[in-house]
Enzyme design. Structure first.
Site, PDB file in Angstrom:
ATOM      1  N   ASP A   1       0.864  -1.180   0.000  1.00 42.29           N
ATOM      2  CA  ASP A   1       0.000   0.000   0.000  1.00 42.29           C
ATOM      3  C   ASP A   1       0.901   1.230   0.000  1.00 42.29           C
ATOM      4  OD1 ASP A   1      -2.426   1.574   0.493  1.00 42.29           O
ATOM      5  OD2 ASP A   1      -3.242  -0.284   1.332  1.00 42.29           O
TER       6      ASP A   1
ATOM      7  N   ASP B   1      -2.941   4.739  -2.318  1.00 41.58           N
ATOM      8  CA  ASP B   1      -3.997   5.246  -1.451  1.00 41.58           C
ATOM      9  C   ASP B   1      -4.403   6.688  -1.776  1.00 41.58           C
ATOM     10  OD1 ASP B   1      -5.354   4.715   1.269  1.00 41.58           O
ATOM     11  OD2 ASP B   1      -4.358   6.620   1.647  1.00 41.58           O
TER      12      ASP B   1
ATOM     13  N   GLU C   1      -6.425   4.109  -5.831  1.00 40.46           N
ATOM     14  CA  GLU C   1      -7.718   4.350  -5.192  1.00 40.46           C
ATOM     15  C   GLU C   1      -8.114   5.794  -5.478  1.00 40.46           C
ATOM     16  OE1 GLU C   1      -9.828   4.458  -0.793  1.00 40.46           O
ATOM     17  OE2 GLU C   1      -7.893   5.396  -1.145  1.00 40.46           O
TER      18      GLU C   1
ATOM     19  N   HIS D   1     -11.338  -3.011   3.116  1.00 41.11           N
ATOM     20  CA  HIS D   1     -11.246  -2.645   4.540  1.00 41.11           C
ATOM     21  C   HIS D   1     -11.969  -1.344   4.880  1.00 41.11           C
ATOM     22  CE1 HIS D   1      -8.378  -0.185   2.521  1.00 41.11           C
ATOM     23  NE2 HIS D   1      -8.150   0.502   3.620  1.00 41.11           N
ATOM     24  N   ASP D   2     -12.461  -0.643   3.872  1.00 35.21           N
ATOM     25  CA  ASP D   2     -13.177   0.610   4.117  1.00 35.21           C
ATOM     26  C   ASP D   2     -14.679   0.468   3.934  1.00 35.21           C
ATOM     27  OD1 ASP D   2     -10.829   2.073   4.517  1.00 35.21           O
ATOM     28  OD2 ASP D   2     -10.622   2.537   2.385  1.00 35.21           O
TER      29      ASP D   2
END
Ligand code: GLC
Ligand code: CA
Length: 562
Positions: free
Chosen positions: A104, A204, A258, A334-335
């Site tokens: 990440d 990210d 993302e 995970h969000d």
């Protein structure tokens, strides 16, 4: 795709990816926190499922204000997760199993404990401009931007006697990408990781790195305020292209960015050689379907979504992306809440609907990203108090609503939290029916979901299980090139129960029928010639052979070779 047009084969188009949230995956030393050796122990598990690419959420040194998305040191590993040697051992073990690893990359912001921020706070010359600092009276933030974690995007720093910008938590100050020294440091750090032999990055919140001149106020109707001006800012392409040319371009790696608020029309400018060199985008259009008009934490109008709208969004990305561009396919991470609770039925049809979601993920055009626990149909949990939550975003939004006087207490948003919180996907992985679901021998950092005795990996690996269905689908995608590279065509766009599409590559056509509802429905699509249909895989013990005129049971799926 016509038969004589060459297929643009890339390894990263053919893989099935799996995302791990390290804190909640597997604890090897009994301190209650998942760790890197715990992941290494499970590489054989990932291999048996058929995974070829692992996306590891942040494992860097961090004070954990946002579970690792607040990085204190990009080039060392969080103590709780292990050491750099543990990380090297994980990489070696993955590569031994032919599983690639992507890390990440969190470079919109750092932790407020990062050395750069510490120096910047002290106005240490090189670092003075590493972040966004602005003058202003301590009771009046420089503009009206809001944070994704609730409250203002600005915090007044007593030491430097200035405001600093943080689009996320106040402990995540935004890096100033206008400063070439910041970009140099980021590029060297990225190269340091690439030199270690990783296979790419998930990047990210990258669409927020370019802030417009003068940091103008944003539209207060939008959430958070300012997203219209700081999302996809003026120099975003320049920064991304520069990073690509200096780093990724020199390695055989994959990048997935993302980027909330990206439309399919915008995607072409980011993707591929003729864009910024990115390989894929995690867009959010389908994540925004069931939220209220005021965004994710709007207390009104959430929870409903229509299949027709869902199909319209997914199909738009399937068919309107440029020839050379590629999709990342996901339903959760995970969000987000658990996929079976959000897009399926986590009660009566948990098994069937989880298998349907798996079928969707593995048969549309793009690289599928699975999230830990979805392969066993893990569900949302039930949160009963503010104290029971961990996620700073959920907590921040509740605090905002209370401060504004919109709600009195947690109780008033309990249902929304139990639908939407990021905490649902962060409960520990359920391995066995024993204490703590086999996640830890100590006290888990976050409670295990109550249903672990029924829903766990051990139980899920026998019989016609969700796990086995994922495994079969992954194997099928490996076997049938048409499922990777075939063109997608949607049928019955307005049908609120059936999601029907074909994939075609050269002479080969595969039909996918999904009854995305809890009522039976008859399949009747004259435009598809199914007389020679050969069923390949369904999610009920006995699936219809020729689907035409056949009834599909609740959440029933069928894949056919035509
Ligand atoms: C991304 C991450 C999320 C994090 C945020 C700030 O959206 O996926 O977990 O809170 O960025 O880094
Ligand atoms: Ca541990």
């Amino acid at each position: 795709m016509s038969i004589d047009q060459p297929i643009d084969r890339q390894w990263w188009k053919e893989v099935t990816a799996y995302q791990i949230y390290p804190r909640s995956f597997n604890d090897s030393n009994g301190d209650g926190v998942g760790d890197i050796p715990g992941i290494t122990e499970k590489v054989g598990y990932l291999d048996s499922l058929g995974i070829d690419l692992l996306w590891l959420c942040p494992v860097y040194d961090s004070p954990n204000a946002d579970n690792g998305y607040d990085i204190r040191d990009y080039q060392s590993i969080m103590d709780e997760f292990g050491t750099i040697d543990d990380w090297e051992a994980l990489l070696a073990e993955l590569h031994d199993h032919d599983i690639r690893l992507i890390m990440d990359l969190v470079v919109n912001h750092t932790s407020d404990e990062h050395e750069w921020f510490e120096q910047s706070r002290r106005r240490n010359s090189k670092y003075e401009d590493y972040y966004y600092w602005r003058d202003g009276p301590p009771d009046e933030p420089p503009n009206n931007w809001g944070s994704f974690m609730g409250g203002s995007a600005w915090t007044y720093d007593e030491r430097r006697e200035q405001w600093y910008l943080h689009l996320f938590d106040e402990r995540q100050p935004d890096l100033n990408w206008r400063n070439p020294a910041v970009r140099d440091d980021i590029a060297s750090m990225v190269t340091w990781w690439l030199e270690k032999g990783i296979d790419g990055f998930r990047i990210d919140a990258i669409n927020y790195i370019s802030k417009p001149d003068g940091l103008p106020d944003g539209d207060t109707e939008l959430s958070p305020t300012g997203i219209d001006v700081f999302g996809h800012g003026p120099r975003i392409h320049e920064y991304l292209r520069e990073l690509y040319d200096r780093t990724f371009a020199n390695y055989d790696v994959v990048t997935i960015a993302e980027m909330a608020g990206t439309t399919v029309d915008m995607a072409g400018d980011y993707l591929g050689e003729d864009g910024d060199g990115l390989d894929m985008i995690f867009h959010f259009e389908h994540m925004d379907l069931d939220v209220g008009p005021g965004g994710r934490w709007d207390t009104e109008g959430w929870g409903e979504w229509s299949l027709a709208e869902f199909k319209e969004i997914m199909s738009r990305w399937q068919t309107e992306l440029g020839e050379d561009d590629w999709n990342a396919i996901y339903l959760g991470n995970h969000d987000q809440p658990r996929i079976v609770s959000r897009f399926g039925d986590d009660e009566a049809y948990r098994e069937e609907s989880a298998k349907l979601l798996a079928t969707f993920l593995l048969t549309t055009r793009g690289t599928p990203f699975l999230y830990q626990g979805d392969e066993i149909g893990m569900t949302n949990t039930e949160f009963t108090s503010l104290d029971g939550l961990d996620d700073p975003m959920t907590i921040g939004f509740i605090e905002d609503l209370i401060a504004e006087g919109t709600i009195d207490s947690f109780e008033d948003v309990r249902d929304l939290v139990n639908y939407m919180s990021r905490d649902h996907s962060r409960t520990p992985m359920q391995w066995f029916a024993e204490t703590n679901a086999g996640f830890t021998e100590g006290d888990p950092w976050f409670p295990i979901a109550e249903n672990y005795q029924e829903i766990n990996v051990e139980a899920a690996r026998t019989g016609e299980s969700i796990w086995n269905h994922y495994q079969s689908l992954i194997a099928l995608r490996d076997e049938l090139e048409v499922l990777v590279y075939g063109e997608y065509e949607l049928y019955l766009p307005d049908d609120e129960q059936l999601y029907t599409y074909t994939r075609t590559l050269g002479e080969e056509t595969v039909l996918v029928v999904l009854n995305w509802s809890d009522e039976p429905v008859t399949f009747d699509v004259g435009a598809i010639e199914t007389d020679d249909a050969e069923p390949i895989l369904g999610n009920y013990e006995e699936s219809p052979d020729n689907p035409q005129g056949r009834e599909f049971r609740p959440y029933e799926t069928g894949i056919y070779r035509l």
